[in-house]
Design a protein around this motif. Structure first.
Motif, PDB file in Angstrom:
ATOM      1  N   VAL A   1      -7.135   3.339   1.084  1.00 11.89           N
ATOM      2  CA  VAL A   1      -7.141   2.291   2.104  1.00 11.89           C
ATOM      3  C   VAL A   1      -7.828   2.716   3.392  1.00 11.89           C
TER       4      VAL A   1
ATOM      5  N   THR B   1      -5.874  -3.084   6.794  1.00 10.55           N
ATOM      6  CA  THR B   1      -5.101  -3.606   5.667  1.00 10.55           C
ATOM      7  C   THR B   1      -4.617  -5.010   5.985  1.00 10.55           C
TER       8      THR B   1
ATOM      9  N   LEU C   1     -10.742  -1.393   0.524  1.00 12.73           N
ATOM     10  CA  LEU C   1      -9.880  -2.491   0.963  1.00 12.73           C
ATOM     11  C   LEU C   1     -10.470  -3.842   0.573  1.00 12.73           C
TER      12      LEU C   1
ATOM     13  N   ALA D   1       2.228  -2.935   4.662  1.00 10.68           N
ATOM     14  CA  ALA D   1       1.299  -1.854   5.010  1.00 10.68           C
ATOM     15  C   ALA D   1       2.123  -0.585   5.166  1.00 10.68           C
TER      16      ALA D   1
ATOM     17  N   THR E   1       0.847  -1.192   0.000  1.00 11.50           N
ATOM     18  CA  THR E   1       0.000   0.000   0.000  1.00 11.50           C
ATOM     19  C   THR E   1       0.885   1.244   0.000  1.00 11.50           C
TER      20      THR E   1
ATOM     21  N   SER F   1      -6.630  -8.771   4.768  1.00  9.17           N
ATOM     22  CA  SER F   1      -5.790  -9.590   3.888  1.00  9.17           C
ATOM     23  C   SER F   1      -5.825 -11.071   4.252  1.00  9.17           C
TER      24      SER F   1
END
Length: 253
Positions: A61, A118, A67, A86, A12, A122
């Motif tokens: 984000v 984030t 996201l 991140a 990101t 994931s």
């Protein structure tokens, strides 16, 4: 053999500075890299620079729907992540009497809340044995005037890494902190209102580093590569400082 051969990474804030340098280094080391950022033009430049081993995902984000869409794209491509960085963050310097709720919320929204989710969001596409890198700052242990909110946000990131590393241990996912010191990136140009003031800020930033210079994005990317690769296979919950001694040493030597 390249250090990230056949790995898939996502970064990101990957459209400039440390993020772009990290994306470029990861691709050079054999990874396919998803570069996530808000600004379309800079994203396009980054992908053009890296080539076929990278793909752009335009997203903010701080928005949960964005996201979700980021990780939906990874899944739709039939990929899973081996490395997550991140990195997206915001720097603003405001003295205590002038801090308002908007400033506080802007910093914590991106530097802490977005970083938290984030990682959390994931997890369904993160491989067991993956490496998660959360970018903090050497300022997470300092008390520099004008940086109270920023420093606190980066200390929060360091704290999150410890807990995430514990919770993700059963999946052999390593979580580590990367903490740069003053680094000469485009964000420096936003730290003062005039070119002369920016030049003075760069001189100041170099002066507070014991090595008497600012870092280069490529130097921080080298640290990210170490944490992403199997060379750091016995490291989790820890912090790698790439800061020229900024956090630990006196600038006077």
């Amino acid at each position: 053999m390249k250090k990230l051969q056949n790995k898939v990474a996502l970064i990101t804030g990957g459209n400039s500075g440390i993020g772009r340098a990290t994306a470029r280094r990861f691709a050079d080391e054999g990874a396919f890299v998803y570069v996530v950022a808000r600004r379309e033009a800079e994203l396009a430049e980054t992908i053009a620079e890296i080539g076929a081993r990278a793909a752009a995902i335009q997203a903010d984000v701080t928005r949960m729907d964005d996201l979700d869409a980021v990780y939906a794209r990874v899944a739709a491509d039939g990929r899973r992540l081996d490395v997550l960085v991140a990195n997206a963050g915001r720097v603003e310097r405001v003295m205590l009497p002038d801090v308002d709720a908007d400033h506080f919320d802007r910093i914590f929204d991106l530097n802490v809340r977005a970083a938290y989710f984030t990682v959390q969001k994931s997890l369904p596409v993160l491989n067991d044995g993956a490496s998660v890198i959360m970018v903090s700052s050497s300022l997470n242990v300092r008390g520099d005037a004008g940086a109270s909110v920023y420093n606190a946000s980066k200390a929060a990131v360091r704290s999150l890494v410890r807990t995430f590393a514990t919770e993700l241990m059963p999946r052999n996912i390593r979580v580590n902190t990367l903490s740069p010191g003053p680094v000469d990136t485009p964000i420096i140009d936003t730290q003062a209102p005039t070119p002369e003031a920016v030049a003075a800020f760069r001189e100041y930033a170099a002066g507070v580093v014991p090595m008497k210079r600012m870092g280069r994005p490529e130097e921080v990317a080298a640290g990210a590569l170490f944490l992403a690769s199997d060379e750091s296979s016995f490291s989790t919950g820890t912090e790698l400082r790439v800061d020229g001694g900024h956090a630990e040493l006196s600038p006077e030597g």
